[in-house]
Scaffold this motif. Structure first.
Motif, PDB file in Angstrom:
ATOM      1  N   VAL A  48      -7.374  -4.658  -2.827  1.00  0.00           N
ATOM      2  CA  VAL A  48      -7.539  -6.119  -2.831  1.00  0.00           C
ATOM      3  C   VAL A  48      -9.036  -6.451  -2.892  1.00  0.00           C
ATOM      4  O   VAL A  48      -9.819  -5.968  -2.066  1.00  0.00           O
ATOM      5  CB  VAL A  48      -6.910  -6.751  -1.578  1.00  0.00           C
ATOM      6  CG1 VAL A  48      -7.195  -8.252  -1.542  1.00  0.00           C
ATOM      7  CG2 VAL A  48      -5.404  -6.500  -1.547  1.00  0.00           C
ATOM      8  N   THR A  49      -9.417  -7.274  -3.875  1.00  0.00           N
ATOM      9  CA  THR A  49     -10.812  -7.706  -3.992  1.00  0.00           C
ATOM     10  C   THR A  49     -10.873  -9.234  -4.056  1.00  0.00           C
ATOM     11  O   THR A  49      -9.896  -9.890  -4.431  1.00  0.00           O
ATOM     12  CB  THR A  49     -11.485  -7.123  -5.252  1.00  0.00           C
ATOM     13  OG1 THR A  49     -10.720  -7.499  -6.400  1.00  0.00           O
ATOM     14  CG2 THR A  49     -11.551  -5.611  -5.180  1.00  0.00           C
ATOM     15  N   TYR A  50     -12.042  -9.753  -3.696  1.00  0.00           N
ATOM     16  CA  TYR A  50     -12.232 -11.211  -3.694  1.00  0.00           C
ATOM     17  C   TYR A  50     -13.083 -11.608  -4.886  1.00  0.00           C
ATOM     18  O   TYR A  50     -14.136 -11.012  -5.165  1.00  0.00           O
ATOM     19  CB  TYR A  50     -12.911 -11.648  -2.404  1.00  0.00           C
ATOM     20  CG  TYR A  50     -13.140 -13.147  -2.315  1.00  0.00           C
ATOM     21  CD1 TYR A  50     -12.069 -14.019  -2.149  1.00  0.00           C
ATOM     22  CD2 TYR A  50     -14.425 -13.682  -2.411  1.00  0.00           C
ATOM     23  CE1 TYR A  50     -12.277 -15.393  -2.075  1.00  0.00           C
ATOM     24  CE2 TYR A  50     -14.635 -15.053  -2.334  1.00  0.00           C
ATOM     25  CZ  TYR A  50     -13.553 -15.899  -2.169  1.00  0.00           C
ATOM     26  OH  TYR A  50     -13.749 -17.250  -2.102  1.00  0.00           O
ATOM     27  N   LYS A  77      -8.790  -3.159   1.101  1.00  0.00           N
ATOM     28  CA  LYS A  77      -7.768  -2.185   1.483  1.00  0.00           C
ATOM     29  C   LYS A  77      -6.819  -1.899   0.318  1.00  0.00           C
ATOM     30  O   LYS A  77      -6.571  -2.758  -0.519  1.00  0.00           O
ATOM     31  CB  LYS A  77      -6.975  -2.690   2.693  1.00  0.00           C
ATOM     32  CG  LYS A  77      -7.845  -2.865   3.934  1.00  0.00           C
ATOM     33  CD  LYS A  77      -7.049  -3.435   5.096  1.00  0.00           C
ATOM     34  CE  LYS A  77      -7.933  -3.617   6.326  1.00  0.00           C
ATOM     35  NZ  LYS A  77      -7.193  -4.219   7.459  1.00  0.00           N
ATOM     36  N   ARG A  78      -6.297  -0.695   0.314  1.00  0.00           N
ATOM     37  CA  ARG A  78      -5.333  -0.301  -0.708  1.00  0.00           C
ATOM     38  C   ARG A  78      -3.949  -0.795  -0.272  1.00  0.00           C
ATOM     39  O   ARG A  78      -3.537  -0.573   0.869  1.00  0.00           O
ATOM     40  CB  ARG A  78      -5.327   1.218  -0.872  1.00  0.00           C
ATOM     41  CG  ARG A  78      -4.447   1.736  -2.016  1.00  0.00           C
ATOM     42  CD  ARG A  78      -4.615   3.245  -2.153  1.00  0.00           C
ATOM     43  NE  ARG A  78      -3.766   3.770  -3.208  1.00  0.00           N
ATOM     44  CZ  ARG A  78      -4.045   3.753  -4.490  1.00  0.00           C
ATOM     45  NH1 ARG A  78      -5.188   3.223  -4.885  1.00  0.00           N
ATOM     46  NH2 ARG A  78      -3.216   4.269  -5.382  1.00  0.00           N
ATOM     47  N   VAL A  79      -3.254  -1.470  -1.197  1.00  0.00           N
ATOM     48  CA  VAL A  79      -1.968  -2.071  -0.842  1.00  0.00           C
ATOM     49  C   VAL A  79      -0.950  -1.853  -1.955  1.00  0.00           C
ATOM     50  O   VAL A  79      -1.292  -1.512  -3.092  1.00  0.00           O
ATOM     51  CB  VAL A  79      -2.107  -3.600  -0.597  1.00  0.00           C
ATOM     52  CG1 VAL A  79      -3.031  -3.889   0.563  1.00  0.00           C
ATOM     53  CG2 VAL A  79      -2.567  -4.308  -1.865  1.00  0.00           C
ATOM     54  N   VAL A  80       0.306  -2.054  -1.585  1.00  0.00           N
ATOM     55  CA  VAL A  80       1.386  -2.172  -2.564  1.00  0.00           C
ATOM     56  C   VAL A  80       1.882  -3.611  -2.488  1.00  0.00           C
ATOM     57  O   VAL A  80       2.231  -4.100  -1.412  1.00  0.00           O
ATOM     58  CB  VAL A  80       2.539  -1.196  -2.268  1.00  0.00           C
ATOM     59  CG1 VAL A  80       3.721  -1.463  -3.196  1.00  0.00           C
ATOM     60  CG2 VAL A  80       2.084   0.245  -2.432  1.00  0.00           C
ATOM     61  N   THR A 103       1.969  -4.480   1.515  1.00  0.00           N
ATOM     62  CA  THR A 103       1.936  -3.406   2.509  1.00  0.00           C
ATOM     63  C   THR A 103       0.686  -2.573   2.317  1.00  0.00           C
ATOM     64  O   THR A 103       0.406  -2.114   1.202  1.00  0.00           O
ATOM     65  CB  THR A 103       3.168  -2.482   2.368  1.00  0.00           C
ATOM     66  OG1 THR A 103       4.354  -3.273   2.439  1.00  0.00           O
ATOM     67  CG2 THR A 103       3.193  -1.439   3.489  1.00  0.00           C
ATOM     68  N   GLU A 104      -0.077  -2.401   3.369  1.00  0.00           N
ATOM     69  CA  GLU A 104      -1.254  -1.530   3.305  1.00  0.00           C
ATOM     70  C   GLU A 104      -0.792  -0.082   3.236  1.00  0.00           C
ATOM     71  O   GLU A 104       0.118   0.333   3.957  1.00  0.00           O
ATOM     72  CB  GLU A 104      -2.127  -1.750   4.539  1.00  0.00           C
ATOM     73  CG  GLU A 104      -3.427  -0.953   4.501  1.00  0.00           C
ATOM     74  CD  GLU A 104      -4.246  -1.133   5.764  1.00  0.00           C
ATOM     75  OE1 GLU A 104      -5.186  -0.341   5.953  1.00  0.00           O
ATOM     76  OE2 GLU A 104      -3.939  -2.060   6.556  1.00  0.00           O
ATOM     77  N   VAL A 105      -1.400   0.707   2.359  1.00  0.00           N
ATOM     78  CA  VAL A 105      -1.022   2.109   2.186  1.00  0.00           C
ATOM     79  C   VAL A 105      -2.264   2.986   2.210  1.00  0.00           C
ATOM     80  O   VAL A 105      -3.392   2.518   2.061  1.00  0.00           O
ATOM     81  CB  VAL A 105      -0.247   2.336   0.865  1.00  0.00           C
ATOM     82  CG1 VAL A 105       1.065   1.583   0.852  1.00  0.00           C
ATOM     83  CG2 VAL A 105      -1.091   1.944  -0.348  1.00  0.00           C
ATOM     84  N   LEU A 110       1.444   6.104   0.995  1.00  0.00           N
ATOM     85  CA  LEU A 110       2.314   5.923   2.153  1.00  0.00           C
ATOM     86  C   LEU A 110       1.801   4.756   2.985  1.00  0.00           C
ATOM     87  O   LEU A 110       0.600   4.484   3.010  1.00  0.00           O
ATOM     88  CB  LEU A 110       2.317   7.190   3.017  1.00  0.00           C
ATOM     89  CG  LEU A 110       2.874   8.442   2.338  1.00  0.00           C
ATOM     90  CD1 LEU A 110       2.548   9.662   3.183  1.00  0.00           C
ATOM     91  CD2 LEU A 110       4.368   8.318   2.139  1.00  0.00           C
ATOM     92  N   PRO A 111       2.711   4.047   3.686  1.00  0.00           N
ATOM     93  CA  PRO A 111       2.269   2.967   4.561  1.00  0.00           C
ATOM     94  C   PRO A 111       1.183   3.442   5.515  1.00  0.00           C
ATOM     95  O   PRO A 111       1.243   4.567   6.013  1.00  0.00           O
ATOM     96  CB  PRO A 111       3.554   2.580   5.315  1.00  0.00           C
ATOM     97  CG  PRO A 111       4.640   2.923   4.354  1.00  0.00           C
ATOM     98  CD  PRO A 111       4.175   4.175   3.657  1.00  0.00           C
TER      99      PRO A 111
END
Length: 387
Positions: A48-50, A77-80, A103-105, A110-111
């Motif tokens: 996620v980036t702004y 953070k890396r997410v799905v 969901t953060e992974v 993996l979660p």
């Protein structure tokens, strides 16, 4: 004037080209066949980036994020992300997703907090809680038939399972399992055991000099003590795996090694191993010695041996049944009965802290088991005699 008209025309064309809704007007052929329609449902993985464009928004892999979530919590953070394609307009971004879940992974997809675990060891049956299989202190969960691997050395992978357990705080949800080289594995852990015990003895021997040099309670001495505890825990873990593999075939030499390691513990309590499995006790429930006899909570030994136990409140009598053997003890009475025959006890059964405690050796031997005492480390070893 003509120059001004040219400028206005070029400005209009540029505006039309930048507008997603007007894109059809600038193509070479406005009647050309449209591209295949994308599925509305999206599943995107990324960081996620702004973006500061427009009034500011968050995006993942080129998709602007929309919905009721506070996306700022996931920045960097890396997410799905799951959701559906959004048709909302943006001058700077023509793709958007209306988020239904995020969901953060971790790097494995993996979660977050569900790190991939890989364990190698022997799968063993634990009879507590109705029975379950375990490896390296982890209860095994998942779709596999673990009974097929019982007693075998395997390599498993999976993620931590947080489902509750009264007897085991760690569990792994197995995603893969394969057989390992048994001879190589046992050779390696026995070598590791000897090296660990030697290291433990060396650091213990050097402890007085370390305290003298740095002072008791110092950071260095406390770290040194942590190293001792880590070595001890590793040695105990290896030995407990080895004696569990032996099961009913008691190798007392291994328990003597275990006792030597446990003998270094600051807290000295009596440990009980039944068929290689260490019996868990609650605070204040550990076996104790009285008049030269070890007394233990009755249900602990009965459950460990798979015996049937009953209690008569009126007569204060405990009855144990296993393999055709019936033992009867009455609280405070030094006479017990085995299959109806009276036997004299040195110490009677009694109630301590609300629990019935009984002479351990009498019960063990009456149920056709071997009972051994390892003085260093204070270990009681019970093994059912092989038939």
């Amino acid at each position: 004037m003509k120059e001004r008209k040219k400028i206005m025309i070029f400005t209009l064309i540029a505006a039309i080209a930048a507008c997603p809704l007007c894109a059809f007007a600038v193509g070479e052929n406005s009647t050309s066949t449209p591209a295949a329609k994308e599925s509305n449902q999206l599943n995107i993985t990324g960081v996620v980036t702004y973006k500061r464009l427009e009034t500011g928004y968050y995006e993942v892999n080129g998709y602007r994020l929309e919905g009721g979530y506070d996306f700022s919590k996931y920045e960097g953070k890396r997410v799905v992300v799951n959701g559906e394609l959004s048709n909302s307009m943006s001058i700077f971004m023509n793709k958007a997703i209306k988020v239904s879940s995020i969901t953060e992974v971790n790097a494995d997809g993996l979660p977050a907090g569900e790190e991939q675990l890989v364990l190698e060891g022997t799968i063993l049956l634990n009879t507590l809680e109705g029975g379950f299989y375990e490896l390296k202190g982890f209860r095994l969960t998942g779709e596999y038939n673990f009974s097929e691997y019982a007693g075998k050395v395997v390599i498993i992978s999976g993620v931590e399972d947080t489902s509750p357990s009264a007897y085991m705080t760690k569990a792994i949800k197995v995603s893969s399992i394969k057989l390992s080289d048994e001879d190589k594995y046992y050779t390696e852990i026995e070598t590791e055991l000897e090296e660990t015990i030697n290291q433990l003895e060396n650091v213990k021997a050097n402890m007085p000099d370390y305290i003298k040099q740095y002072g008791e309670g110092s950071t260095k001495v406390n770290q040194y003590m942590e190293d001792i505890r880590a070595l001890k825990d590793n040695a105990v873990g290896i030995l407990e795996e080895l004696v569990r593999v032996d099961g009913k075939s008691v190798d007392i030499a291994k328990y003597e090694k275990l006792g030597k390691v446990l003998g270094s513990s600051e807290e000295q309590v009596i440990s009980l191993y039944i068929n290689g499995i260490k019996t868990g006790f609650e605070q204040g429930e550990h076996p104790f010695i009285e008049s030269g006899r070890t007394l233990v909570a009755f249900r602990a030994i009965a459950e460990g041996l798979g015996a049937e136990v009953s209690w008569d409140e009126d007569t204060k009598k405990v009855t144990v049944k296993k393999d055709g053997i019936v033992i009867e003890l009455t609280i405070g009475n030094t006479t017990a009965y085995v299959n109806g025959s009276p036997l004299k006890l040195d110490v009677p059964a009694k109630i301590v802290n609300g629990r019935t405690v009984v002479p351990l050796r009498f019960i063990g031997e009456s149920l056709n088991t071997s009972v051994d005492w390892v003085s260093e480390g204070q270990i009681v070893v019970i093994g059912e005699k092989l038939k």
